[in-house]
Motif scaffolding. Sequence first.
Motif, PDB file in Angstrom:
ATOM      1  N   GLN A 129      31.977  26.329  33.349  1.00  0.00           N
ATOM      2  CA  GLN A 129      30.918  26.890  32.521  1.00  0.00           C
ATOM      3  C   GLN A 129      30.767  26.074  31.239  1.00  0.00           C
ATOM      4  OE1 GLN A 129      32.270  31.312  32.816  1.00  0.00           O
ATOM      5  NE2 GLN A 129      30.166  31.356  32.105  1.00  0.00           N
ATOM      6  N   LYS A 137      33.370  26.029  28.144  1.00  0.00           N
ATOM      7  CA  LYS A 137      34.644  26.651  28.509  1.00  0.00           C
ATOM      8  C   LYS A 137      35.819  25.706  28.292  1.00  0.00           C
ATOM      9  CE  LYS A 137      37.513  29.714  29.949  1.00  0.00           C
ATOM     10  NZ  LYS A 137      37.918  30.789  29.030  1.00  0.00           N
ATOM     11  N   ASP A 191      27.652  35.562  32.020  1.00  0.00           N
ATOM     12  CA  ASP A 191      27.400  34.147  32.293  1.00  0.00           C
ATOM     13  C   ASP A 191      28.131  33.709  33.552  1.00  0.00           C
ATOM     14  OD1 ASP A 191      25.849  33.966  30.040  1.00  0.00           O
ATOM     15  OD2 ASP A 191      27.412  33.058  28.794  1.00  0.00           O
ATOM     16  N   PHE A 192      29.367  34.181  33.708  1.00  0.00           N
ATOM     17  CA  PHE A 192      30.155  33.837  34.888  1.00  0.00           C
ATOM     18  C   PHE A 192      29.481  34.345  36.154  1.00  0.00           C
ATOM     19  CE2 PHE A 192      33.536  35.699  37.708  1.00  0.00           C
ATOM     20  CZ  PHE A 192      33.841  34.519  38.370  1.00  0.00           C
ATOM     21  N   THR A 246      26.482  32.388  37.332  1.00  0.00           N
ATOM     22  CA  THR A 246      26.694  31.041  37.879  1.00  0.00           C
ATOM     23  C   THR A 246      27.281  31.051  39.285  1.00  0.00           C
ATOM     24  OG1 THR A 246      28.930  30.888  36.903  1.00  0.00           O
ATOM     25  CG2 THR A 246      27.081  30.088  35.574  1.00  0.00           C
TER      26      THR A 246
END
Length: 233
Positions: free
Chosen positions: A179, A182, A222-223, A226
């Motif tokens: 990400q 990250k 967000d995770f 994706t």
Amino acid sequence: MNQIIDTRAEKARLRQPTRSEELQDDLKRLIVGGEMKPGDRLDETEIAKRFAVSRTPVREAIKGLVASGLVEVRGRQGTFVATLSIPMLIEMFDLMAALEGLCARLAARRATREEKDRMLGIQARLEHAFADNDPEAFYAINEEFHDLLYTAGHTHFLADQTVALRLRLSPYRRQVTFQPGKMRATLSEHKRIIEAIDAGDPDEAMSAASEHVRLLGDHLSDFIATIPPHLLG
């Protein structure tokens, strides 16, 4: 009694792995490394041909992978690399955070000077991988850091359970690592963990390690955004 147990453990360590055990390790590496992705079908004939073995060790290897949770059987459809639902993923990451925190807490109490120095060395290599913009190398070195964190806690059962859960989450943990931002965050989070362990502060080490793994708020959304649909069950 302890001598008998020690003797058995030594014999198990010295025993040469069977072909099915070697094949299980090979397939595990393909799954963990991302070459075989969640939802991919395991075809016994193709695997036997690829690794030049009969189908018997292939079946035994797959049974072992099913027992580990990396592979699942879907009735007559066959055997597939396991997929996880979003609720299950969140629950497993929460558990991973708790286990990592406990490992770090014990490491703050038990880590040797050599282990602390090795953590610093791994952190330096992570910084180089980040500077080189090499996410694959960063991911591999990051695995070393977490392996050492478990080792530095000087446990047996806890370390084994943490590694087993990490393996199940490995295809999804790669999504987290890659990400945006990250890797940079990982460096500062690791630094906090290392400093707490070096200072012998169990509470701070546990908090830092748990927060490093746990997915909350925007990081969680967000995770999830994706994750390719085919990776979800």
